[in-house]
Scaffold this motif. Structure first.
Motif, PDB file in Angstrom:
ATOM      1  N   ILE A 104       0.844  -1.211   0.000  1.00  0.00           N
ATOM      2  CA  ILE A 104       0.000   0.000   0.000  1.00  0.00           C
ATOM      3  C   ILE A 104       0.872   1.251   0.000  1.00  0.00           C
ATOM      4  O   ILE A 104       0.583   2.234  -0.702  1.00  0.00           O
ATOM      5  CB  ILE A 104      -0.947  -0.021   1.209  1.00  0.00           C
ATOM      6  CG1 ILE A 104      -1.904  -1.206   1.111  1.00  0.00           C
ATOM      7  CG2 ILE A 104      -1.711   1.286   1.312  1.00  0.00           C
ATOM      8  CD1 ILE A 104      -2.834  -1.341   2.287  1.00  0.00           C
ATOM      9  N   ALA A 105       1.964   1.218   0.801  1.00  0.00           N
ATOM     10  CA  ALA A 105       2.854   2.377   0.839  1.00  0.00           C
ATOM     11  C   ALA A 105       3.493   2.623  -0.523  1.00  0.00           C
ATOM     12  O   ALA A 105       3.619   3.779  -0.977  1.00  0.00           O
ATOM     13  CB  ALA A 105       3.923   2.176   1.906  1.00  0.00           C
ATOM     14  N   GLN A 106       3.927   1.528  -1.184  1.00  0.00           N
ATOM     15  CA  GLN A 106       4.527   1.677  -2.504  1.00  0.00           C
ATOM     16  C   GLN A 106       3.518   2.229  -3.507  1.00  0.00           C
ATOM     17  O   GLN A 106       3.832   3.117  -4.313  1.00  0.00           O
ATOM     18  CB  GLN A 106       5.055   0.316  -2.979  1.00  0.00           C
ATOM     19  CG  GLN A 106       5.720   0.347  -4.356  1.00  0.00           C
ATOM     20  CD  GLN A 106       6.977   1.207  -4.389  1.00  0.00           C
ATOM     21  OE1 GLN A 106       7.623   1.404  -3.344  1.00  0.00           O
ATOM     22  NE2 GLN A 106       7.327   1.723  -5.557  1.00  0.00           N
ATOM     23  N   ARG A 107       2.287   1.716  -3.445  1.00  0.00           N
ATOM     24  CA  ARG A 107       1.253   2.210  -4.368  1.00  0.00           C
ATOM     25  C   ARG A 107       0.905   3.671  -4.088  1.00  0.00           C
ATOM     26  O   ARG A 107       0.705   4.456  -5.022  1.00  0.00           O
ATOM     27  CB  ARG A 107      -0.004   1.342  -4.212  1.00  0.00           C
ATOM     28  CG  ARG A 107      -1.137   1.729  -5.169  1.00  0.00           C
ATOM     29  CD  ARG A 107      -0.690   1.663  -6.605  1.00  0.00           C
ATOM     30  NE  ARG A 107      -1.789   2.018  -7.509  1.00  0.00           N
ATOM     31  CZ  ARG A 107      -1.632   2.310  -8.790  1.00  0.00           C
ATOM     32  NH1 ARG A 107      -0.415   2.321  -9.334  1.00  0.00           N
ATOM     33  NH2 ARG A 107      -2.669   2.594  -9.537  1.00  0.00           N
ATOM     34  N   ARG A 108       0.878   4.052  -2.799  1.00  0.00           N
ATOM     35  CA  ARG A 108       0.601   5.438  -2.454  1.00  0.00           C
ATOM     36  C   ARG A 108       1.691   6.353  -2.990  1.00  0.00           C
ATOM     37  O   ARG A 108       1.410   7.453  -3.512  1.00  0.00           O
ATOM     38  CB  ARG A 108       0.465   5.588  -0.946  1.00  0.00           C
ATOM     39  CG  ARG A 108      -0.038   6.956  -0.484  1.00  0.00           C
ATOM     40  CD  ARG A 108       0.024   7.070   1.031  1.00  0.00           C
ATOM     41  NE  ARG A 108      -0.714   6.041   1.691  1.00  0.00           N
ATOM     42  CZ  ARG A 108      -2.050   6.093   1.920  1.00  0.00           C
ATOM     43  NH1 ARG A 108      -2.732   7.146   1.507  1.00  0.00           N
ATOM     44  NH2 ARG A 108      -2.646   5.112   2.557  1.00  0.00           N
ATOM     45  N   LYS A 109       2.950   5.933  -2.886  1.00  0.00           N
ATOM     46  CA  LYS A 109       4.063   6.735  -3.401  1.00  0.00           C
ATOM     47  C   LYS A 109       3.973   6.885  -4.916  1.00  0.00           C
ATOM     48  O   LYS A 109       4.182   7.976  -5.464  1.00  0.00           O
ATOM     49  CB  LYS A 109       5.385   6.093  -3.007  1.00  0.00           C
ATOM     50  CG  LYS A 109       6.618   6.893  -3.440  1.00  0.00           C
ATOM     51  CD  LYS A 109       7.887   6.212  -2.963  1.00  0.00           C
ATOM     52  CE  LYS A 109       9.110   7.051  -3.373  1.00  0.00           C
ATOM     53  NZ  LYS A 109       9.189   7.236  -4.832  1.00  0.00           N
ATOM     54  N   GLU A 110       3.638   5.804  -5.631  1.00  0.00           N
ATOM     55  CA  GLU A 110       3.520   5.884  -7.083  1.00  0.00           C
ATOM     56  C   GLU A 110       2.398   6.851  -7.499  1.00  0.00           C
ATOM     57  O   GLU A 110       2.562   7.665  -8.415  1.00  0.00           O
ATOM     58  CB  GLU A 110       3.241   4.495  -7.644  1.00  0.00           C
ATOM     59  CG  GLU A 110       4.417   3.513  -7.490  1.00  0.00           C
ATOM     60  CD  GLU A 110       4.053   2.127  -7.963  1.00  0.00           C
ATOM     61  OE1 GLU A 110       2.860   1.935  -8.318  1.00  0.00           O
ATOM     62  OE2 GLU A 110       4.943   1.243  -7.969  1.00  0.00           O
ATOM     63  N   LEU A 111       1.269   6.754  -6.798  1.00  0.00           N
ATOM     64  CA  LEU A 111       0.153   7.633  -7.145  1.00  0.00           C
ATOM     65  C   LEU A 111       0.471   9.091  -6.836  1.00  0.00           C
ATOM     66  O   LEU A 111       0.102   9.996  -7.595  1.00  0.00           O
ATOM     67  CB  LEU A 111      -1.108   7.192  -6.392  1.00  0.00           C
ATOM     68  CG  LEU A 111      -1.713   5.855  -6.829  1.00  0.00           C
ATOM     69  CD1 LEU A 111      -2.876   5.474  -5.932  1.00  0.00           C
ATOM     70  CD2 LEU A 111      -2.165   5.913  -8.290  1.00  0.00           C
ATOM     71  N   ASN A 112       1.150   9.345  -5.719  1.00  0.00           N
ATOM     72  CA  ASN A 112       1.527  10.726  -5.392  1.00  0.00           C
ATOM     73  C   ASN A 112       2.508  11.289  -6.411  1.00  0.00           C
ATOM     74  O   ASN A 112       2.413  12.472  -6.792  1.00  0.00           O
ATOM     75  CB  ASN A 112       2.112  10.792  -3.985  1.00  0.00           C
ATOM     76  CG  ASN A 112       1.048  10.643  -2.905  1.00  0.00           C
ATOM     77  OD1 ASN A 112      -0.087  11.088  -3.085  1.00  0.00           O
ATOM     78  ND2 ASN A 112       1.416  10.017  -1.784  1.00  0.00           N
ATOM     79  N   ASP A 113       3.456  10.459  -6.841  1.00  0.00           N
ATOM     80  CA  ASP A 113       4.388  10.925  -7.877  1.00  0.00           C
ATOM     81  C   ASP A 113       3.658  11.209  -9.179  1.00  0.00           C
ATOM     82  O   ASP A 113       3.922  12.218  -9.859  1.00  0.00           O
ATOM     83  CB  ASP A 113       5.479   9.875  -8.101  1.00  0.00           C
ATOM     84  CG  ASP A 113       6.375   9.711  -6.891  1.00  0.00           C
ATOM     85  OD1 ASP A 113       6.402  10.642  -6.039  1.00  0.00           O
ATOM     86  OD2 ASP A 113       7.041   8.660  -6.774  1.00  0.00           O
ATOM     87  N   GLN A 114       2.711  10.341  -9.524  1.00  0.00           N
ATOM     88  CA  GLN A 114       1.937  10.563 -10.741  1.00  0.00           C
ATOM     89  C   GLN A 114       1.077  11.819 -10.626  1.00  0.00           C
ATOM     90  O   GLN A 114       0.950  12.589 -11.583  1.00  0.00           O
ATOM     91  CB  GLN A 114       1.057   9.342 -11.015  1.00  0.00           C
ATOM     92  CG  GLN A 114       0.289   9.416 -12.337  1.00  0.00           C
ATOM     93  CD  GLN A 114      -0.538   8.178 -12.575  1.00  0.00           C
ATOM     94  OE1 GLN A 114      -0.533   7.234 -11.777  1.00  0.00           O
ATOM     95  NE2 GLN A 114      -1.265   8.170 -13.688  1.00  0.00           N
ATOM     96  N   LEU A 115       0.532  12.042  -9.421  1.00  0.00           N
ATOM     97  CA  LEU A 115      -0.278  13.240  -9.217  1.00  0.00           C
ATOM     98  C   LEU A 115       0.556  14.506  -9.345  1.00  0.00           C
ATOM     99  O   LEU A 115       0.128  15.491  -9.958  1.00  0.00           O
ATOM    100  CB  LEU A 115      -0.936  13.176  -7.841  1.00  0.00           C
ATOM    101  CG  LEU A 115      -1.818  14.371  -7.447  1.00  0.00           C
ATOM    102  CD1 LEU A 115      -2.993  14.487  -8.398  1.00  0.00           C
ATOM    103  CD2 LEU A 115      -2.299  14.224  -6.005  1.00  0.00           C
ATOM    104  N   ALA A 116       1.759  14.484  -8.764  1.00  0.00           N
ATOM    105  CA  ALA A 116       2.627  15.654  -8.894  1.00  0.00           C
ATOM    106  C   ALA A 116       3.010  15.911 -10.343  1.00  0.00           C
ATOM    107  O   ALA A 116       3.075  17.066 -10.789  1.00  0.00           O
ATOM    108  CB  ALA A 116       3.882  15.447  -8.036  1.00  0.00           C
ATOM    109  N   GLN A 117       3.238  14.824 -11.094  1.00  0.00           N
ATOM    110  CA  GLN A 117       3.584  14.995 -12.500  1.00  0.00           C
ATOM    111  C   GLN A 117       2.409  15.567 -13.294  1.00  0.00           C
ATOM    112  O   GLN A 117       2.591  16.410 -14.181  1.00  0.00           O
ATOM    113  CB  GLN A 117       4.006  13.643 -13.084  1.00  0.00           C
ATOM    114  CG  GLN A 117       4.435  13.712 -14.545  1.00  0.00           C
ATOM    115  CD  GLN A 117       4.826  12.341 -15.086  1.00  0.00           C
ATOM    116  OE1 GLN A 117       4.750  11.336 -14.373  1.00  0.00           O
ATOM    117  NE2 GLN A 117       5.234  12.308 -16.340  1.00  0.00           N
TER     118      GLN A 117
END
Length: 836
Positions: A104-117
């Motif tokens: 879940i932490a890894q998925r949250r980090k990926e989504l946050n990075d995608q959101l920032a992009q």
């Protein structure tokens, strides 16, 4: 095989679609080019020495870039919403000191990075748009400062004779430039060759132009007279207004043809062509002013005049308007051309700093000398025009509040015009020529704009009256008022331009209006409001259609009573309004979550202030659900009795038997005592008291009353009527007739018929209906004895003798004699002494 390939292609396209959308959603903005333009604008603003044309050009470029940035602020909005929803689905992030599952932490980090992009392009566009706003604001501030300095600049006074030669020098310089240009044109090899070649065209255009200028208005006037004799009054006004446009358009066409003929001669150069165009503009403005003067101050009574003036005053108003139009035309197109060409002529010979200073002094003094006579003439004309407006007030009678308000506006306008007419020439004489021009000529053009609005409003009102076939009623209806309001709003931008606003200022104001304003974190814009209004109105229309279908088609075919039908229809109405509002808010993109805190804070205060309204609202909902009363019921509440006409969410309206309407708050119907005479059924009991004299056969009376009750058609036989011998009254033997009526709404009519029949039957049977008996006890009965002298009064020291009370019956009294009085009469009834 082909089907498999198609499925494979669709699968690959579906997998590549998010990436394509992400790649195509970001607009192609060249931030390097933007940085170059922004830096140039900032450098120009800091220096502050560029011309206004240069500032306008760079400002327009910055505004174009800002529009691009505003459009890029919504980049990747759909993808951003999707990613945010995915992040929310993961749940809230762990608090400090706690951990969550690695996946879940890894998925949250990926989504946050995608959101920032995804958010990066919009954030960069927002930053660039903010920078563009700041640059535009600085440019506007600089230009407004220049305008202020120009208005407050003190030039040489035109009243000083020393400055008069400067005006002659400016005029002679322009005349010399024109004569030199004409001489150069005529010194050519064959200057009349073009005129000879185009002679037929030139002569034809010249003749047609003269005919349109000289006879065009007369033709239109004769046409209006001919149509007036064949049309009704309402249609005549509309046709007259349309035909009057020909009085303006035909001479304008003549001016255009005349200028074309002069251009075909090829005898003038560029400067002469400019002057001819300016003169054409002056003549065109004069023609428009003449037409406007004829509409505002008409010659005949065929059209309705905006102002109440006598014929000679209207003639003066036409003269003032035409003369003022000529001065505005001379000061406007011709004055601007003189300023522009005069500067270029004088600056052509400037070669040193001293020469530049001398040229500047010549320009200021010369233009002031040339402009001051026009200012004085315009001041005189405006003063007389203001007096005409004030004379309208003396002739007008304020018979309504609307006319009084309109007359106050006219009077205020007249006073303002008179003030400008006095102040502006004084400023020009002192030396504030620019300030005088900025005050005087915009006032004259604003009066022309107001006159044009009045003429258009009058035409649209006449057209509305013609279409609706309503004369006085149509002119005083809501539609003409709305037309005037729309015309007034549409004239505001033109008025702003007249008073010195730049088109860029209006565009900036319009952009601000379109972008809306933020209220509690919610962006309210015209687009949002329009979307909300359209969807809400559509939802309301659908609700009304459903209510109408239920009321007329479905519910009447059911066994639900009238009250239940009304409750269902009202409930669907409230539900439809609520759903329409929710759908409209969602469709408009209004996020009300940011207003939750504000709404929570206001709810406490609103709760105290509106608790009575809320109480009535809740009571109305309870009435519609429980339906203790319904429309058409006969109820009695709070001393008021009547028929229920309507039940709303706040109050209930009943119609009394006096045909008056009483509004009762719903809370009184829920908390108070209510008597419903017709709820469930319309049967009800009537109790009719009857008294007979002592000594009457009571069985006979009972039989007669029973027969009377049975003879009434509305009296039910099951249960059968009852006659009760209630007791021995003070004056009579008391009976009661108790019956059940099939329709209690006719209780008064049945009671009246029964009383008539009882009186008739008792008279036939010789039964007496007694009246109340009274005994009178007199303290001084001697006044009823003979007419002899009154007994002598005892001495003051003696006690008056006691007089026995004497009982006198009604028969003993007779009619009192003149001069005889009765003192301290006590009225006492047999029995309990009550008074009935």
């Amino acid at each position: 095989m082909i089907l498999r390939l198609a499925r494979l292609f669709l699968l690959i396209f579906a997998l590549a679609l998010p990436g394509l959308a992400l790649a195509q959603s970001e607009p192609a903005l060249d931030y390097t080019a933007w940085e170059k333009v922004a830096s140039q604008a900032e450098t120009m603003t800091e220096a502050g020495d560029a011309t206004q044309a240069a500032f306008d050009d760079i400002r327009q470029k910055i505004a174009d870039w800002r529009a691009k940035f505003k459009g890029a602020e919504d980049t990747n909005s759909s993808q951003i919403s999707t990613v945010k929803a995915q992040i929310d689905a993961l749940g809230p992030p762990p608090q400090d000191g706690k951990t969550e599952d690695k996946a879940i932490a890894q998925r949250r980090k990926e989504l946050n990075d995608q959101l920032a992009q995804l958010q990066a392009p919009a954030i960069r566009a927002t930053e660039a748009a903010s920078r563009a706003d700041a640059i535009i604001a600085n440019i506007d501030k600089l230009l407004r400062g220049r305008q202020t300095d120009k208005l407050l600049r003190l030039t040489p006074s035109p009243l000083n004779p020393i400055n008069w030669p400067e005006g002659i020098k400016v005029a002679s310089g322009l005349g010399g430039a024109l004569s030199s240009e004409v001489a150069g044109q005529l010194s050519g090899k064959d200057p009349y060759a073009s005129m000879r070649d185009n002679a037929p065209v030139i002569v034809g255009l010249f003749l047609v132009a003269l005919m349109l200028l000289a006879r065009g208005p007369h033709w239109m006037e004769r046409l209006a007279d001919a149509l007036e004799q064949r049309l009704a009054v309402r249609a005549g006004r509309v046709i007259d207004a349309i035909v009057s446009l020909g009085q303006m358009l035909l001479p304008l066409a003549g001016v255009g043809l005349l200028l074309t003929a002069l251009y075909q001669t090829a005898l003038v150069g560029p400067l002469g062509r400019e002057l001819l165009g300016v003169i054409g503009g002056v003549v065109s403005l004069l023609i428009v002013g003449t037409w406007l003067a004829g509409r505002v101050f008409p010659k005949n009574e065929r059209q309705q005049a905006p102002f109440n003036l006598m014929a000679e005053r209207r003639r003066e108003g036409r003269f003032l308007t035409i003369a003022l139009s000529l001065l505005v035309a001379i000061q406007g197109p011709l004055g601007n051309w003189v300023v522009k060409r005069g500067e270029s002529v004088l600056e052509a010979g400037v070669k040193t700093a001293d020469a530049a200073t001398a040229a500047g002094h010549t320009l200021d003094a010369g233009f002031g000398v040339l402009a001051f006579p026009l200012q004085v003439l315009a001041g005189i004309l405006l003063f007389r025009l203001g007096q005409l407006l004030r004379r309208h007030l003396r002739n007008e009678s304020c018979d309504s509040e609307e006319s009084a308000f309109r007359d106050r506006l006219v009077g205020g306008t007249g006073n303002a015009v008179i003030a400008v007419a006095v102040i502006a020439p004084l400023l020009g004489g002192i030396g504030y020529v620019n300030a005088a021009n900025a005050l005087l000529w915009p006032t004259a053009m604003t009066l022309g704009l107001i006159a044009l609005v009045l003429v258009i409003h009058q035409f649209l009102t006449d057209f509305y009256v013609l279409v609706t076939q309503r004369e006085d009623e149509g002119r005083e209806s809501l539609v003409p008022v709305l037309i005037g309001f729309v015309l007034g709003v549409a004239a505001l931008p033109v008025a702003a331009l007249i008073w010195g606003a730049r088109p860029a200022d209006l565009r900036e104001l319009w952009n601000t209006f379109r972008s809306g304003m933020s209220v509690g974190g919610v962006q309210i814009s015209p687009g949002v409001f329009l979307t909300f209004a359209i969807i809400f109105v559509l939802g309301l229309m659908v609700t009304r259609l459903v209510q109408g279908a239920l009321k007329t088609s479905l519910l009447p075919k059911t066994r639900i009573d009238k009250g239940g039908q009304n409750a269902i229809i009202s409930g669907i109405g409230y539900l439809g309004i609520f759903l329409a509002a929710v759908i409209a808010i969602s469709s408009a993109g209004i996020d009300l979550s940011s207003l939750a805190i504000v709404a929570g804070a206001l709810s406490v205060g609103v709760g105290f202030g509106l608790q009575t309204i809320v109480q009535n609202f809740v009571s109305g909902i309870i009435l519609l659900i429980e339906r203790p009363i319904s429309e058409g019921d006969w109820i009695e509440v709070g001393g008021q009795m009547g028929i229920v006409k309507a039940i709303s969410v706040r109050s209930t309206r009943i119609e009394t038997f006096d045909r008056t309407e009483v509004i009762i708050p719903n809370a009184d119907l829920i908390a108070g005592q209510v008597t419903n005479w017709t709820r469930g059924n319309v049967t009800g009991r009537l109790i009719l008291p009857v008294g007979v004299a002592y000594g009457t056969d009571t069985r006979k009376v009972e039989k007669i009353l029973h027969e009377v009750a049975q003879n009434q058609s509305l009296v039910m036989m099951n249960p059968e009527p009852a006659v009760i011998f209630t007791g021995f009254g003070a004056d009579s033997l008391d009976f009661e007739v108790r019956v059940i009526l099939s329709d209690v709404n006719f209780i008064l009519r049945v009671k009246s018929e029964m009383n008539h029949e009882i009186n008739q039957r008792f008279a036939e049977e010789g039964i007496e209906i007694p009246f109340a008996q009274r005994d009178l006890w007199l303290r001084n009965p001697e006044v009823l004895q003979g007419r002899g002298a009154r007994p002598a009064q005892p001495a003051a020291s003696e006690e008056p003798p006691e007089e026995p009370a004497h009982r006198v019956t009604r028969a003993d009294l007779g009619r009192p004699q003149p001069g005889e009085g009765m003192e301290e009469v006590e009225n006492q009834e047999d029995g309990d002494g009550g008074d009935r």
